[in-house]
Design an enzyme around this catalytic site. Structure first.
Site, PDB file in Angstrom:
ATOM      1  N   THR A 196      33.259  48.929  40.630  1.00 54.06           N
ATOM      2  CA  THR A 196      32.137  48.462  41.886  1.00 54.06           C
ATOM      3  C   THR A 196      33.093  46.857  41.848  1.00 54.06           C
ATOM      4  O   THR A 196      32.134  46.333  43.134  1.00 54.06           O
ATOM      5  CB  THR A 196      30.413  48.644  42.014  1.00 54.06           C
ATOM      6  N   ALA A 197      33.675  46.745  41.372  1.00 56.21           N
ATOM      7  CA  ALA A 197      34.730  45.245  41.877  1.00 56.21           C
ATOM      8  C   ALA A 197      35.100  45.106  42.925  1.00 56.21           C
ATOM      9  O   ALA A 197      35.320  45.420  44.560  1.00 56.21           O
ATOM     10  CB  ALA A 197      34.905  44.453  40.013  1.00 56.21           C
ATOM     11  N   ARG A 198      36.632  45.090  42.559  1.00 55.18           N
ATOM     12  CA  ARG A 198      37.841  45.665  43.299  1.00 55.18           C
ATOM     13  C   ARG A 198      38.420  46.666  42.355  1.00 55.18           C
ATOM     14  O   ARG A 198      38.988  46.481  41.652  1.00 55.18           O
ATOM     15  CB  ARG A 198      38.625  44.147  43.779  1.00 55.18           C
ATOM     16  N   GLY A 233      26.661  37.475  38.464  1.00 57.19           N
ATOM     17  CA  GLY A 233      25.082  37.582  39.706  1.00 57.19           C
ATOM     18  C   GLY A 233      25.296  39.243  38.912  1.00 57.19           C
ATOM     19  O   GLY A 233      24.419  40.550  38.827  1.00 57.19           O
ATOM     20  N   ILE A 234      26.346  40.041  39.480  1.00 58.05           N
ATOM     21  CA  ILE A 234      26.522  41.772  39.778  1.00 58.05           C
ATOM     22  C   ILE A 234      26.486  41.909  38.236  1.00 58.05           C
ATOM     23  O   ILE A 234      25.499  42.993  38.041  1.00 58.05           O
ATOM     24  CB  ILE A 234      27.322  42.129  39.679  1.00 58.05           C
ATOM     25  N   ASP A 281      33.710  53.270  43.214  1.00 59.35           N
ATOM     26  CA  ASP A 281      32.862  52.720  45.021  1.00 59.35           C
ATOM     27  C   ASP A 281      34.729  51.738  45.568  1.00 59.35           C
ATOM     28  O   ASP A 281      34.508  51.312  46.820  1.00 59.35           O
ATOM     29  CB  ASP A 281      32.281  51.762  45.066  1.00 59.35           C
ATOM     30  N   HIS A 318      33.326  52.300  49.259  1.00 57.88           N
ATOM     31  CA  HIS A 318      33.153  50.763  49.363  1.00 57.88           C
ATOM     32  C   HIS A 318      31.466  50.277  50.075  1.00 57.88           C
ATOM     33  O   HIS A 318      31.826  50.499  50.798  1.00 57.88           O
ATOM     34  CB  HIS A 318      34.499  50.029  50.206  1.00 57.88           C
ATOM     35  N   GLU A 329      42.737  50.745  49.772  1.00 58.42           N
ATOM     36  CA  GLU A 329      41.765  50.782  50.482  1.00 58.42           C
ATOM     37  C   GLU A 329      42.353  50.691  51.988  1.00 58.42           C
ATOM     38  O   GLU A 329      42.786  50.072  52.207  1.00 58.42           O
ATOM     39  CB  GLU A 329      40.343  50.031  50.517  1.00 58.42           C
TER      40      GLU A 329
HETATM   41  O1  LIG Z   1      32.785  44.327  48.652  1.00 56.08           O
HETATM   42  C1  LIG Z   1      31.775  43.944  48.508  1.00 56.08           C
HETATM   43  C2  LIG Z   1      31.965  42.179  48.999  1.00 56.08           C
HETATM   44  O2  LIG Z   1      32.496  41.753  48.553  1.00 56.08           O
HETATM   45  O3  LIG Z   1      30.454  41.947  49.337  1.00 56.08           O
END
Ligand SMILES: O=CC(=O)O
Length: 334
Positions: free
Chosen positions: A244-246, A166-167, A270, A293, A275
């Site tokens: 922006t994933a992990r 989706g992202i 991000d 994040h 973290e």
């Molecule tokens: O990092 C944000 C999520 O996993 O929703």
């Protein structure tokens, strides 16, 4: 008949009205524990006995640690559903949950727009070398013309999306508006409708030919360090990377080396491997645009995520099922 019991791990910050609908049908219990040892002791004391559904936030990992076999062994045997507020559920060991007969849900789609928006912001910022200009300005070094590091336009550039869920698809839609050419790699090829003109290529081609690479794949044991030294070696020199994933889908130390060698020209991040620690080599590098994040960090999206998670809790309490069970568990009997 006694009322169902719901465990709240973390806080409800926005969706108070929706949460009240849970309080109307169940007893809500919050742990007293403030760390994992205390939480395991609290479970073993019997204080959480009878709980059938748990709501958890990303931040509640500070109280429980990872949801793994050790924790599931300590949980009351009555627990059947774990409703996670977040799209990424790498803090939860899904095979261990399956073995303990616990079904898990997450919040897909609710996060797509906000995460894709930050992805585009990081992408343009890294392409245009914005951190260099921002830093020069803050340091009082701006003398009327921008710093010499000229950026690049997105128009006509190849954006390689690794992970077309989706992202990833939302990023593709938005990047098309910037004139980017979209390619992707995924575990499996999407239908033409979902591809929407994006070209499916091998991981090797994606690395070798992309001008910009966006990481949008979930973190799990098989995706950890998908991008490491051998993959950096395959990349087109001067590539821009956005994550922006992990953090741990990429080997952060190898990224620092790839930036130092110039193989990667700039990066927008991000998320980080450990973290809230950030590799000092990233912090020190002016070609790194970083935010802490914040992919889903908007009022609207946080509200949507809480409401989505509460929908899962309500369905679990009332009907013994979930609205969005994680893909690894689809097809399992409830
Ligand atoms: O990092 C944000 C999520 O996993 O929703």
């Amino acid at each position: 008949m006694s009322r169902p019991k719901v465990l709240l791990l973390g806080k409800i910050d926005h969706a108070h009205v929706a949460w009240q609908t849970i309080a109307d049908i169940a007893d809500v219990i919050q742990p007293k524990a403030t760390n994992r040892d205390e939480f395991i002791a609290e479970c073993k004391s019997g204080a959480l006995d009878g709980i059938s559904v748990a709501y958890r936030t990303f931040d509640s990992v500070k109280i429980t640690g990872k949801i793994d076999s050790e924790l599931l062994d300590a949980f009351p045997k009555s627990i059947k559903f774990l409703c996670h507020n977040g799209a990424g559920y790498d803090q939860i060991d899904i095979p261990a949950c399956t073995a303990h007969d616990v079904r898990v849900s997450n919040t897909p789609t609710a996060v797509d727009d906000a995460t894709a928006d930050v992805t585009i912001w990081l992408l343009i910022g890294a392409l245009r070398n914005l951190p260099i200009g921002i830093e020069a300005l803050r340091a009082g070094k701006w003398r009327g013309s921008p710093p010499p590091a000229l950026g690049h336009d997105p128009q006509g550039k190849i954006l390689g999306i690794l992970g077309m869920g989706g992202i990833g698809r939302n990023v593709a839609t938005k990047a098309r508006a910037f004139g980017m050419r979209i390619r992707y790699h995924n575990r499996s090829r999407l239908s033409p409708e979902l591809e929407d003109g994006a070209e499916y290529v091998s991981l090797e081609t994606l690395l070798a030919e992309s001008d910009v690479l966006s990481l949008n794949l979930p973190l799990n044991p098989s995706t950890r360090h998908t991008i490491a030294a051998p993959q950096f070696a395959l990349m087109k020199p001067g590539i821009v990377i956005v994550n922006t994933a992990r953090g741990a889908v990429m080997d952060e130390a190898a990224l620092v080396d790839a930036l130092a060698s110039g193989k990667v020209s700039s990066v927008g991040l991000d998320v980080y491997e450990n973290e809230p620690e950030i590799h000092p080599g990233l912090l020190a590098n002016p070609n790194v645009l970083l935010v802490p994040h914040m992919g889903t960090w908007t009022q609207e999206t946080q509200q949507k995520m809480e409401e989505w998670t509460i929908d899962n809790v309500r369905l679990a309490v009332k009907e013994g099922k979930l609205k969005s069970i994680v893909p690894e568990q689809t097809g399992l009997a409830a």
